[in-house]
Design a protein around this motif. Structure first.
Motif, PDB file in Angstrom:
ATOM      1  N   LEU A 182      10.208 -17.970  -6.545  1.00 28.30           N
ATOM      2  CA  LEU A 182      11.532 -17.567  -6.081  1.00 28.30           C
ATOM      3  C   LEU A 182      11.394 -16.608  -4.904  1.00 28.30           C
ATOM      4  CD1 LEU A 182      14.594 -17.671  -6.382  1.00 28.30           C
ATOM      5  CD2 LEU A 182      14.432 -15.831  -8.070  1.00 28.30           C
ATOM      6  N   THR A 183      11.628 -17.126  -3.714  1.00 28.99           N
ATOM      7  CA  THR A 183      11.569 -16.302  -2.515  1.00 28.99           C
ATOM      8  C   THR A 183      12.797 -15.397  -2.461  1.00 28.99           C
ATOM      9  OG1 THR A 183      10.333 -17.977  -1.294  1.00 28.99           O
ATOM     10  CG2 THR A 183      11.509 -16.332  -0.002  1.00 28.99           C
ATOM     11  N   MET A 184      12.566 -14.091  -2.301  1.00 35.33           N
ATOM     12  CA  MET A 184      13.688 -13.157  -2.197  1.00 35.33           C
ATOM     13  C   MET A 184      13.243 -11.907  -1.461  1.00 35.33           C
ATOM     14  SD  MET A 184      16.206 -11.530  -5.129  1.00 35.33           S
ATOM     15  CE  MET A 184      14.874 -10.867  -6.133  1.00 35.33           C
ATOM     16  N   ASP A 185      14.013 -11.515  -0.465  1.00 35.83           N
ATOM     17  CA  ASP A 185      13.801 -10.265   0.254  1.00 35.83           C
ATOM     18  C   ASP A 185      14.808  -9.262  -0.305  1.00 35.83           C
ATOM     19  OD1 ASP A 185      13.677  -8.113   1.996  1.00 35.83           O
ATOM     20  OD2 ASP A 185      13.677  -9.335   3.816  1.00 35.83           O
ATOM     21  N   VAL A 186      14.307  -8.226  -0.986  1.00 39.09           N
ATOM     22  CA  VAL A 186      15.203  -7.287  -1.679  1.00 39.09           C
ATOM     23  C   VAL A 186      16.032  -6.447  -0.717  1.00 39.09           C
ATOM     24  CG1 VAL A 186      13.664  -7.185  -3.682  1.00 39.09           C
ATOM     25  CG2 VAL A 186      13.474  -5.440  -1.882  1.00 39.09           C
ATOM     26  N   SER A 207      17.749  -7.867   1.754  1.00 35.63           N
ATOM     27  CA  SER A 207      18.737  -8.769   2.319  1.00 35.63           C
ATOM     28  C   SER A 207      19.721  -9.246   1.263  1.00 35.63           C
ATOM     29  CB  SER A 207      18.024  -9.988   2.936  1.00 35.63           C
ATOM     30  OG  SER A 207      18.927 -11.054   3.160  1.00 35.63           O
ATOM     31  N   THR A 208      20.999  -8.915   1.439  1.00 36.21           N
ATOM     32  CA  THR A 208      22.008  -9.354   0.468  1.00 36.21           C
ATOM     33  C   THR A 208      22.123 -10.877   0.451  1.00 36.21           C
ATOM     34  OG1 THR A 208      23.720  -8.969   2.141  1.00 36.21           O
ATOM     35  CG2 THR A 208      23.356  -7.225   0.529  1.00 36.21           C
ATOM     36  N   ASP A 209      21.972 -11.513   1.603  1.00 34.67           N
ATOM     37  CA  ASP A 209      22.032 -12.977   1.647  1.00 34.67           C
ATOM     38  C   ASP A 209      20.902 -13.593   0.834  1.00 34.67           C
ATOM     39  OD1 ASP A 209      24.269 -12.901   3.238  1.00 34.67           O
ATOM     40  OD2 ASP A 209      23.192 -13.289   5.119  1.00 34.67           O
ATOM     41  N   SER A 210      19.703 -13.048   0.993  1.00 33.06           N
ATOM     42  CA  SER A 210      18.540 -13.548   0.257  1.00 33.06           C
ATOM     43  C   SER A 210      18.715 -13.333  -1.248  1.00 33.06           C
ATOM     44  CB  SER A 210      17.270 -12.841   0.748  1.00 33.06           C
ATOM     45  OG  SER A 210      16.132 -13.279   0.025  1.00 33.06           O
ATOM     46  N   ILE A 211      19.240 -12.176  -1.622  1.00 29.89           N
ATOM     47  CA  ILE A 211      19.467 -11.866  -3.039  1.00 29.89           C
ATOM     48  C   ILE A 211      20.531 -12.781  -3.629  1.00 29.89           C
ATOM     49  CG2 ILE A 211      20.274 -10.101  -4.655  1.00 29.89           C
ATOM     50  CD1 ILE A 211      19.074  -8.021  -2.618  1.00 29.89           C
ATOM     51  N   HIS A 212      21.611 -13.009  -2.891  1.00 29.12           N
ATOM     52  CA  HIS A 212      22.669 -13.891  -3.382  1.00 29.12           C
ATOM     53  C   HIS A 212      22.150 -15.313  -3.560  1.00 29.12           C
ATOM     54  CE1 HIS A 212      25.919 -10.957  -1.732  1.00 29.12           C
ATOM     55  NE2 HIS A 212      25.540 -10.640  -2.955  1.00 29.12           N
ATOM     56  N   ALA A 213      21.255 -15.741  -2.681  1.00 32.82           N
ATOM     57  CA  ALA A 213      20.642 -17.062  -2.833  1.00 32.82           C
ATOM     58  C   ALA A 213      19.796 -17.122  -4.104  1.00 32.82           C
ATOM     59  CB  ALA A 213      19.788 -17.387  -1.606  1.00 32.82           C
ATOM     60  N   ALA A 214      19.126 -16.015  -4.424  1.00 32.31           N
ATOM     61  CA  ALA A 214      18.327 -15.955  -5.650  1.00 32.31           C
ATOM     62  C   ALA A 214      19.217 -16.009  -6.887  1.00 32.31           C
ATOM     63  CB  ALA A 214      17.478 -14.683  -5.662  1.00 32.31           C
ATOM     64  N   VAL A 215      20.355 -15.319  -6.842  1.00 35.63           N
ATOM     65  CA  VAL A 215      21.311 -15.374  -7.955  1.00 35.63           C
ATOM     66  C   VAL A 215      21.797 -16.803  -8.152  1.00 35.63           C
ATOM     67  CG1 VAL A 215      23.580 -14.624  -8.767  1.00 35.63           C
ATOM     68  CG2 VAL A 215      22.040 -12.969  -7.696  1.00 35.63           C
ATOM     69  N   ALA A 216      22.095 -17.471  -7.048  1.00 37.08           N
ATOM     70  CA  ALA A 216      22.550 -18.864  -7.128  1.00 37.08           C
ATOM     71  C   ALA A 216      21.469 -19.755  -7.733  1.00 37.08           C
ATOM     72  CB  ALA A 216      22.936 -19.363  -5.737  1.00 37.08           C
ATOM     73  N   TRP A 217      20.215 -19.500  -7.361  1.00 42.09           N
ATOM     74  CA  TRP A 217      19.095 -20.278  -7.918  1.00 42.09           C
ATOM     75  C   TRP A 217      19.001 -20.076  -9.432  1.00 42.09           C
ATOM     76  CZ3 TRP A 217      14.805 -19.527 -10.833  1.00 42.09           C
ATOM     77  CH2 TRP A 217      13.837 -20.543 -10.855  1.00 42.09           C
ATOM     78  N   VAL A 218      19.076 -18.814  -9.875  1.00 39.27           N
ATOM     79  CA  VAL A 218      18.993 -18.525 -11.310  1.00 39.27           C
ATOM     80  C   VAL A 218      20.150 -19.193 -12.048  1.00 39.27           C
ATOM     81  CG1 VAL A 218      19.167 -16.692 -13.038  1.00 39.27           C
ATOM     82  CG2 VAL A 218      17.676 -16.385 -11.055  1.00 39.27           C
ATOM     83  N   TYR A 254      16.315  -1.844  -5.113  1.00 34.89           N
ATOM     84  CA  TYR A 254      16.589  -1.798  -6.553  1.00 34.89           C
ATOM     85  C   TYR A 254      18.099  -1.915  -6.800  1.00 34.89           C
ATOM     86  CZ  TYR A 254      11.884  -0.331  -8.145  1.00 34.89           C
ATOM     87  OH  TYR A 254      10.551  -0.273  -8.465  1.00 34.89           O
ATOM     88  N   PHE A 255      18.871  -1.147  -6.016  1.00 35.50           N
ATOM     89  CA  PHE A 255      20.331  -1.169  -6.155  1.00 35.50           C
ATOM     90  C   PHE A 255      20.900  -2.554  -5.867  1.00 35.50           C
ATOM     91  CE2 PHE A 255      24.221  -1.031  -3.504  1.00 35.50           C
ATOM     92  CZ  PHE A 255      25.149  -0.756  -4.496  1.00 35.50           C
ATOM     93  N   LEU A 256      20.482  -3.150  -4.751  1.00 35.32           N
ATOM     94  CA  LEU A 256      21.049  -4.434  -4.339  1.00 35.32           C
ATOM     95  C   LEU A 256      20.742  -5.541  -5.343  1.00 35.32           C
ATOM     96  CD1 LEU A 256      20.285  -4.424  -0.497  1.00 35.32           C
ATOM     97  CD2 LEU A 256      22.492  -4.023  -1.610  1.00 35.32           C
ATOM     98  N   VAL A 257      19.509  -5.576  -5.838  1.00 35.67           N
ATOM     99  CA  VAL A 257      19.123  -6.631  -6.781  1.00 35.67           C
ATOM    100  C   VAL A 257      19.843  -6.431  -8.119  1.00 35.67           C
ATOM    101  CG1 VAL A 257      17.211  -7.695  -8.038  1.00 35.67           C
ATOM    102  CG2 VAL A 257      16.918  -7.028  -5.651  1.00 35.67           C
ATOM    103  N   ALA A 258      19.845  -5.204  -8.626  1.00 35.38           N
ATOM    104  CA  ALA A 258      20.532  -4.930  -9.894  1.00 35.38           C
ATOM    105  C   ALA A 258      22.029  -5.200  -9.762  1.00 35.38           C
ATOM    106  CB  ALA A 258      20.286  -3.493 -10.333  1.00 35.38           C
TER     107      ALA A 258
END
Length: 262
Positions: free
Chosen positions: A62-66, A68-79, A130-134
């Motif tokens: 799972l590629t994610m740049d912590v 980047s909100t766009d990258s994190i949102h893409a990770a949420v969508a993947w999960v 940490y804040f953005l991912v959580a």
């Protein structure tokens, strides 16, 4: 394989292509968890996940740049699309003092010699990340009515040590964030805890030219020190444990104390 204490558990570990993150992800996999191995991506991440899968583990890239909100949102969508839930989030991704001073272990620099860019970059990764991912994954857990967020930190000495701006402040901030998150989520079924190794650890955060000397110093911990506590915090045994700061080197004592109080 071992006792499979975490069968059915889906976990995401940030910064898990090496160091503490890899050790924790592997520990979860060995206990039967399904784990998203996450980093900014690239050949290293792909190779690590491929090797874990070859060993029979249910590991996912799972590629994610912590940062980047766009990258994190893409990770949420993947999960959401692949798993439909997330039981455990381990916030571990971070960068070290080497990014602002390659010789920080031997030639510490005062805070006023740290560049604003270096300060912002480290804080953006270690604290804001940490804040953005959580923030992105917590709503899913709240909706589920359960979840575990585990934020990785370091010793308090790191927060007071000469020449440790901005790394020390980033970890102090992450701990305060964790305690407040735990209170905000206390009635939701979602727990938030802090886990740290308890000493200097071989994590790859030193420049290569100093790593060998550092790794051979007495008392340096293996990243595997995190294995037992991360499995515990992800397991049914840790139900109701929240707002705790757990030191891996003191884990046995912490468990004994907790059992004696219940």
């Amino acid at each position: 394989m071992s006792s499979q204490r975490l069968s059915g558990i889906h976990a995401l570990v940030t910064g898990s292509s090496s160091g503490l993150g890899y050790a924790m992800a592997r520990a979860l996999l060995k206990e039967g968890a399904t784990v998203a191995i996450s980093s900014r991506g690239g050949e290293k991440l792909s190779k690590v996940v491929s090797q874990l899968r070859e060993e029979g583990f249910d590991a996912h890239e799972l590629t994610m740049d912590v940062r980047s909100t766009d990258s994190i949102h893409a990770a949420v969508a993947w999960v959401n699309s692949h798993w439909g839930k997330l039981d455990v989030l381990v916030n571990n991704a971070g960068i070290g003092m080497r990014t602002v001073n390659k010789k920080f272990m031997f030639e510490p620099k005062p805070f006023y010699e740290v560049s604003p860019e270096g300060f912002r970059n480290l804080i953006e990764t270690n604290l804001t990340g940490y804040f953005l991912v959580a923030r992105a994954f917590a709503p899913m857990m709240v909706q589920q009515g359960h979840g575990r967020i585990i934020n990785i930190s370091m010793n308090h000495e790191t927060m007071r040590r000469k020449g440790f701006v901005p790394y020390g402040p980033s970890r102090a901030g992450a701990e305060s964030l964790s305690y407040i998150m735990a209170e905000d989520l206390r009635d939701s079924g979602v727990s938030v805890n802090i886990l740290l190794p308890g000493g200097a650890t071989r994590t790859g955060m030193l420049p290569d030219e100093y790593a060998d000397a550092f790794d051979s110093m007495p008392g340096i911990l293996s990243p595997d020190i995190m294995a037992r506590p991360i499995v515990y915090l992800s397991s049914p045994e840790a139900e109701g444990v929240t707002g705790e700061r757990i030191v891996a080197t003191e884990f046995d004592e912490w468990i004994r104390t907790r059992k004696s109080l219940t």
